[in-house]
Motif scaffolding. Structure first.
Motif, PDB file in Angstrom:
ATOM      1  N   GLU A 200       0.772  -1.021  -0.019  1.00 59.68           N
ATOM      2  CA  GLU A 200       0.031   0.048  -0.012  1.00 59.68           C
ATOM      3  C   GLU A 200       0.959   1.295   0.017  1.00 59.68           C
ATOM      4  O   GLU A 200       2.004   1.153   0.318  1.00 59.68           O
ATOM      5  N   ASP A 201       0.245   2.431  -0.127  1.00 54.89           N
ATOM      6  CA  ASP A 201       0.911   3.701  -0.288  1.00 54.89           C
ATOM      7  C   ASP A 201       1.679   3.829   1.136  1.00 54.89           C
ATOM      8  O   ASP A 201       1.140   3.978   1.973  1.00 54.89           O
ATOM      9  N   GLU A 202       2.910   3.901   1.011  1.00 51.15           N
ATOM     10  CA  GLU A 202       3.624   4.213   2.292  1.00 51.15           C
ATOM     11  C   GLU A 202       3.353   5.474   3.009  1.00 51.15           C
ATOM     12  O   GLU A 202       3.221   5.629   4.284  1.00 51.15           O
ATOM     13  N   PHE A 203       3.261   6.686   2.228  1.00 51.03           N
ATOM     14  CA  PHE A 203       2.798   7.780   2.968  1.00 51.03           C
ATOM     15  C   PHE A 203       1.574   7.561   3.560  1.00 51.03           C
ATOM     16  O   PHE A 203       1.285   8.370   4.516  1.00 51.03           O
ATOM     17  N   LEU A 204       0.692   7.160   3.154  1.00 45.06           N
ATOM     18  CA  LEU A 204      -1.014   6.978   3.593  1.00 45.06           C
ATOM     19  C   LEU A 204      -0.747   6.146   4.817  1.00 45.06           C
ATOM     20  O   LEU A 204      -0.991   6.531   5.941  1.00 45.06           O
ATOM     21  N   ILE A 205       0.041   5.168   4.852  1.00 44.40           N
ATOM     22  CA  ILE A 205       0.062   4.272   6.094  1.00 44.40           C
ATOM     23  C   ILE A 205       0.856   4.938   7.195  1.00 44.40           C
ATOM     24  O   ILE A 205       0.551   4.775   8.413  1.00 44.40           O
ATOM     25  N   ALA A 206       2.035   5.779   6.797  1.00 42.85           N
ATOM     26  CA  ALA A 206       2.647   6.778   7.819  1.00 42.85           C
ATOM     27  C   ALA A 206       1.815   7.630   8.329  1.00 42.85           C
ATOM     28  O   ALA A 206       1.837   7.641   9.644  1.00 42.85           O
ATOM     29  N   SER A 207       0.900   8.081   7.630  1.00 41.02           N
ATOM     30  CA  SER A 207      -0.093   9.251   8.017  1.00 41.02           C
ATOM     31  C   SER A 207      -1.092   8.543   9.079  1.00 41.02           C
ATOM     32  O   SER A 207      -1.601   8.886  10.131  1.00 41.02           O
ATOM     33  N   ILE A 208      -1.569   7.282   8.845  1.00 43.28           N
ATOM     34  CA  ILE A 208      -2.400   6.516   9.465  1.00 43.28           C
ATOM     35  C   ILE A 208      -1.794   6.166  10.980  1.00 43.28           C
ATOM     36  O   ILE A 208      -2.522   6.225  12.173  1.00 43.28           O
ATOM     37  N   PHE A 209      -0.451   5.747  10.776  1.00 47.93           N
ATOM     38  CA  PHE A 209       0.240   5.462  11.891  1.00 47.93           C
ATOM     39  C   PHE A 209       0.429   6.533  12.924  1.00 47.93           C
ATOM     40  O   PHE A 209       0.247   6.569  14.178  1.00 47.93           O
ATOM     41  N   GLU A 210       0.697   7.639  12.256  1.00 48.21           N
ATOM     42  CA  GLU A 210       0.696   8.988  13.303  1.00 48.21           C
ATOM     43  C   GLU A 210      -0.508   9.305  13.781  1.00 48.21           C
ATOM     44  O   GLU A 210      -0.510   9.611  15.152  1.00 48.21           O
ATOM     45  N   ASP A 211      -1.697   9.010  13.091  1.00 44.97           N
ATOM     46  CA  ASP A 211      -2.998   9.337  13.839  1.00 44.97           C
ATOM     47  C   ASP A 211      -3.349   8.440  14.904  1.00 44.97           C
ATOM     48  O   ASP A 211      -3.922   9.113  16.048  1.00 44.97           O
ATOM     49  N   ILE A 212      -3.029   7.057  14.892  1.00 44.78           N
ATOM     50  CA  ILE A 212      -3.267   6.238  16.048  1.00 44.78           C
ATOM     51  C   ILE A 212      -2.098   6.732  17.112  1.00 44.78           C
ATOM     52  O   ILE A 212      -2.765   6.518  18.017  1.00 44.78           O
ATOM     53  N   SER A 213      -1.044   6.732  16.697  1.00 42.72           N
ATOM     54  CA  SER A 213      -0.193   7.216  17.904  1.00 42.72           C
ATOM     55  C   SER A 213      -0.596   8.261  18.591  1.00 42.72           C
ATOM     56  O   SER A 213      -0.392   8.349  19.844  1.00 42.72           O
ATOM     57  N   LEU A 214      -0.880   9.294  17.995  1.00 48.48           N
ATOM     58  CA  LEU A 214      -1.448  10.572  18.484  1.00 48.48           C
ATOM     59  C   LEU A 214      -2.732  10.379  19.429  1.00 48.48           C
ATOM     60  O   LEU A 214      -2.920  10.732  20.466  1.00 48.48           O
ATOM     61  N   CYS A 215      -3.653   9.566  18.897  1.00 58.35           N
ATOM     62  CA  CYS A 215      -4.722   9.126  19.755  1.00 58.35           C
ATOM     63  C   CYS A 215      -4.292   8.353  20.966  1.00 58.35           C
ATOM     64  O   CYS A 215      -4.984   8.700  22.044  1.00 58.35           O
ATOM     65  N   ILE A 216      -3.503   7.623  21.057  1.00 59.05           N
ATOM     66  CA  ILE A 216      -2.849   6.807  22.161  1.00 59.05           C
ATOM     67  C   ILE A 216      -2.094   8.048  23.337  1.00 59.05           C
ATOM     68  O   ILE A 216      -2.167   8.086  24.321  1.00 59.05           O
ATOM     69  N   ASP A 217      -1.471   8.823  22.597  1.00 62.00           N
ATOM     70  CA  ASP A 217      -0.676   9.749  23.377  1.00 62.00           C
ATOM     71  C   ASP A 217      -1.401  10.833  24.290  1.00 62.00           C
ATOM     72  O   ASP A 217      -1.426  10.994  25.381  1.00 62.00           O
TER      73      ASP A 217
END
Length: 258
Positions: free
Chosen positions: A13-30
């Motif tokens: 999958e698009d690595e930039f898209l997956i990186a953006s999703i990872f950042e959203d999840i990380s922010l939710c946790i933080d």
């Protein structure tokens, strides 16, 4: 949250898209607070993403045109957050291009909207019925469409905001057939009225998707309820096993999106 594991879930999958999703999840946790996605995700990503979030103790809420629509926008929330209190990040609306002279298709609506210079990922699925395009988009994208879109292929339009309950469900054509087994090559041959050789070639060339992921194993067992896409042929649901006949073949009910 293991970053490498997360990225491996979405290989290809698009690595930039997956990186953006990872950042959203990380922010939710933080911040222990909801984080809204800004992209309507394709089904092969959205389904895996919701499963992953559940495994790490997060909730998700999806927004899409209808329950059966492919593209979904996801909001990530902490485990104990009341998701019923979330504000909707999207707007449902219709583009009414009713006229007596031309029958418009999905590509006409999408092409006219994209001509405004918008990004496709800010817009969900479009359902066209009787020259009316039913749509869902991020609210800021909707505002641009409302203020800037003047017509569909030069046909004057009216744009009106709707509630999600006013969006019609997709329509289907149903048919039955018999298959010797639930192997993918048998199901594809049945759906497309192909020979076994043609169905195998389609599978091996990557032209067949099962539940929105390319499937190249001709011997894969297809489960009831699976969504099967054949490129240039259409999208189908293996709806029901109607039982075995005296010759040992299975009668199946297929629903085709129309």
């Amino acid at each position: 949250m293991n970053k490498n594991y997360f990225f491996n879930l979405f290989k290809g999958e698009d690595e930039f898209l997956i990186a953006s999703i990872f950042e959203d999840i990380s922010l939710c946790i933080d911040i222990d607070y909801p984080v809204y996605g800004t992209t309507f995700l394709p089904p092969q990503i959205a389904s895996k993403l919701c499963e992953f979030c559940s495994s790490i103790g997060l909730q998700t809420k999806s927004f899409s045109l209808t329950q059966s629509s492919e593209k979904k926008l996801i909001v990530f929330t902490p485990k104990d957050f009341d998701i019923s209190t979330l504000d909707s990040p999207v707007t449902y609306f219709k583009i009414d291009a009713s006229n007596k002279f031309k029958t418009l298709q999905h590509k006409d609506f999408l092409g006219s909207i994209m001509s405004l210079g918008l990004k496709r990922e800010g817009l969900g699925d479009i359902l066209v019925k009787d020259n009316i395009g039913y749509c869902v988009a991020l609210t800021d994208i909707y505002n641009i469409i409302f203020n800037s879109l003047e017509g569909i292929n030069t046909i004057p339009i009216k744009i009106k905001e709707l509630s999600s309950s006013e969006i019609p469900e997709p329509q289907f054509k149903e048919f039955t057939d018999t298959v010797p087994s639930f192997r993918l090559d048998s199901i594809i041959a049945s759906i497309g009225n192909f020979s076994r050789n043609v169905s195998v070639n389609l599978i091996e060339s990557g032209d067949v998707l099962v539940n929105y992921s390319i499937e190249k194993s001709k011997s894969k067992t297809v489960e009831i309820g699976s969504v099967i896409t054949i490129r240039k042929k259409g999208k189908f649901i293996l709806e029901q096993n109607l039982g075995e006949n005296k010759k040992g073949k299975f009668k199946i009910l297929i629903k085709q999106y129309i």
